[in-house]
Design an enzyme around this catalytic site. Structure first.
Site, mmCIF file in Angstrom:
data_model
loop_
_atom_site.group_PDB
_atom_site.id
_atom_site.type_symbol
_atom_site.label_atom_id
_atom_site.label_comp_id
_atom_site.label_asym_id
_atom_site.label_seq_id
_atom_site.Cartn_x
_atom_site.Cartn_y
_atom_site.Cartn_z
ATOM 1 N N TYR A 33 49.090 23.120 38.832
ATOM 2 C CA TYR A 33 49.592 24.145 37.926
ATOM 3 C C TYR A 33 49.680 25.500 38.599
ATOM 4 O O TYR A 33 49.153 25.700 39.693
ATOM 5 C CB TYR A 33 48.728 24.221 36.659
ATOM 6 C CG TYR A 33 47.384 24.909 36.828
ATOM 7 C CD1 TYR A 33 46.340 24.294 37.518
ATOM 8 C CD2 TYR A 33 47.151 26.181 36.304
ATOM 9 C CE1 TYR A 33 45.115 24.921 37.672
ATOM 10 C CE2 TYR A 33 45.925 26.810 36.450
ATOM 11 C CZ TYR A 33 44.917 26.177 37.136
ATOM 12 O OH TYR A 33 43.704 26.805 37.293
ATOM 13 N N LYS A 151 45.630 23.550 43.775
ATOM 14 C CA LYS A 151 45.458 24.053 42.404
ATOM 15 C C LYS A 151 45.695 22.937 41.388
ATOM 16 O O LYS A 151 46.749 22.876 40.742
ATOM 17 C CB LYS A 151 46.381 25.249 42.166
ATOM 18 C CG LYS A 151 45.987 26.108 40.972
ATOM 19 C CD LYS A 151 46.713 27.433 40.995
ATOM 20 C CE LYS A 151 46.583 28.207 39.701
ATOM 21 N NZ LYS A 151 45.235 28.627 39.366
ATOM 22 N N GLU A 184 33.594 31.345 44.898
ATOM 23 C CA GLU A 184 34.538 32.125 44.095
ATOM 24 C C GLU A 184 34.102 32.073 42.643
ATOM 25 O O GLU A 184 33.095 31.451 42.316
ATOM 26 C CB GLU A 184 35.962 31.581 44.267
ATOM 27 C CG GLU A 184 36.100 30.126 43.862
ATOM 28 C CD GLU A 184 37.451 29.510 44.200
ATOM 29 O OE1 GLU A 184 38.456 30.243 44.259
ATOM 30 O OE2 GLU A 184 37.487 28.278 44.401
ATOM 31 N N LEU A 208 40.255 28.571 46.254
ATOM 32 C CA LEU A 208 41.685 28.659 45.976
ATOM 33 C C LEU A 208 42.257 29.874 46.710
ATOM 34 O O LEU A 208 41.641 30.942 46.730
ATOM 35 C CB LEU A 208 41.933 28.807 44.470
ATOM 36 C CG LEU A 208 43.424 28.733 44.139
ATOM 37 C CD1 LEU A 208 43.928 27.302 44.230
ATOM 38 C CD2 LEU A 208 43.720 29.295 42.768
HETATM 39 N N1 PLP Z 1 40.073 30.859 42.230
HETATM 40 C C1 PLP Z 1 40.159 29.955 41.241
HETATM 41 C C2 PLP Z 1 39.180 28.829 41.184
HETATM 42 C C3 PLP Z 1 41.162 30.070 40.264
HETATM 43 O O1 PLP Z 1 41.253 29.161 39.268
HETATM 44 C C4 PLP Z 1 42.068 31.172 40.325
HETATM 45 C C5 PLP Z 1 43.137 31.329 39.327
HETATM 46 O O2 PLP Z 1 43.313 30.537 38.440
HETATM 47 C C6 PLP Z 1 41.921 32.095 41.372
HETATM 48 C C7 PLP Z 1 40.914 31.903 42.318
HETATM 49 C C8 PLP Z 1 42.838 33.275 41.490
HETATM 50 O O3 PLP Z 1 44.117 32.888 41.937
HETATM 51 P P1 PLP Z 1 45.401 33.753 41.568
HETATM 52 O O4 PLP Z 1 45.143 35.130 42.081
HETATM 53 O O5 PLP Z 1 46.498 33.077 42.315
HETATM 54 O O6 PLP Z 1 45.546 33.698 40.093
#
Ligand code: PLP
Length: 288
Positions: A33, A151, A184, A208
């Site tokens: 997603y 993701k 994270e 991520l």
């Molecule tokens: N880390 C995780 C586990 C996430 O689920 C997300 C966003 O859903 C992020 C980091 C941040 O990613 P982004 O800046 O692309 O939204």
């Protein structure tokens, strides 16, 4: 009010949108997603999200059901049809519906990947009052799988983490492994600031690769701020001047307390506030 959503080539009222019970996204969490923010009716960093989608799909040997041009057109059509001024577009690609339950992947020539998009209206998304007071986080063990850079929709443990935080009277959780090293947040990337230096974990399969993270690090370096991409511990974070998280929907969100320990003044710090300002200003300018 009923939204218009997009499912496998059709724009439909949300009550009429249907996915098979045999869809592998439903049965196996075999789906990826993206979430793209909308500010002032425009998409923030669509190119970054499309690029990460390609990467997630390639790593799972899944095909993208529509071209990038079609994907952008669908995003824009949903934003327009649903009158979204500020909010989000959620996109999910699943390995589709093989017509039965089976661990083996279906042949992609026989079973087409499925695609679903919907919008979420969030008026005043960029003026979230939480950004003024900051968030309290708890640390919890990171027991997710080893490919957090993909993701996928396997979000059960991050949801449990969010509930653990709520139960503890906090806003969110930071995942830790290897003796207190932060990976994270449940749905965001984590940062600390010490002596003006911004520290965030380096990219790997352990986190991520946030689209907001990439933008923030670029803006920070352009503003001559010092950035260090390395792991940090909860203890180091508790002794930091500031901390914050980033994500497509929260942008830059201050963290003012970790496991009951207040950071610095206990209020959102100047580096965090400045980065949020720069991010919102630059992202609005580049929105499409
Ligand atoms: N880390 C995780 C586990 C996430 O689920 C997300 C966003 O859903 C992020 C980091 C941040 O990613 P982004 O800046 O692309 O939204």
């Amino acid at each position: 009010m009923s939204r218009t959503v997009y499912v496998n080539g059709e724009y439909l009222p949300e009550e009429e949108a249907k996915i098979s019970i045999f869809d592998r996204g439903f049965l196996m969490a075999d789906a990826v997603y993206e979430v793209t923010s909308v500010l002032g009716g425009k998409l923030i960093d669509f190119a970054g999200h499309a690029e990460r989608l390609h990467r997630s799909l390639a790593l799972l040997d899944m095909r993208q059901p529509v071209t990038d041009e079609e994907l952008l057109a669908i995003h824009r059509e949903l934003v327009a049809r649903n009158g979204i001024e500020d909010g989000l577009v959620y996109l999910q690609v699943t390995r589709g519906n093989p017509g039965d339950r089976d661990f083996a992947f279906p042949d992609p020539d026989q079973v087409k990947a499925g695609i679903v998009l919907f919008t979420q209206s969030k008026p005043g998304l960029a003026d979230n009052p939480a950004a003024k007071v900051g968030m309290k986080v708890i640390s919890i063990p990171d027991i997710r799988w080893g490919r957090r850079d993909i993701k996928t929709v396997q979000l059960l443990y991050p949801s449990i983490g969010k509930m653990m935080a709520k139960k503890a009277g906090c806003d969110d959780a930071w995942f830790v492994e290897d003796e207190g090293v932060v990976t994270e947040g449940t749905s965001n990337n984590a940062y600390i600031v010490k002596g003006g230096k911004i520290v965030t974990r380096q990219l790997s399969e352990d986190i991520l690769h946030g689209i907001t993270r990439a933008a923030i690090l670029r803006f920070a370096r352009e503003a001559q701020m010092v950035v260090e991409e390395r792991a940090f511990t909860v203890a180091e974070a508790q002794a930091a001047d500031e901390a914050f998280v980033t994500s497509a929907s929260a942008f830059v969100m201050p963290v003012v307390e970790i496991d009951g320990v207040a950071l610095g003044s206990g209020e959102p710090g100047p580096v965090t506030r400045r980065l949020r300002e720069i991010y919102l200003e630059e992202s609005r300018k580049a929105a499409i």
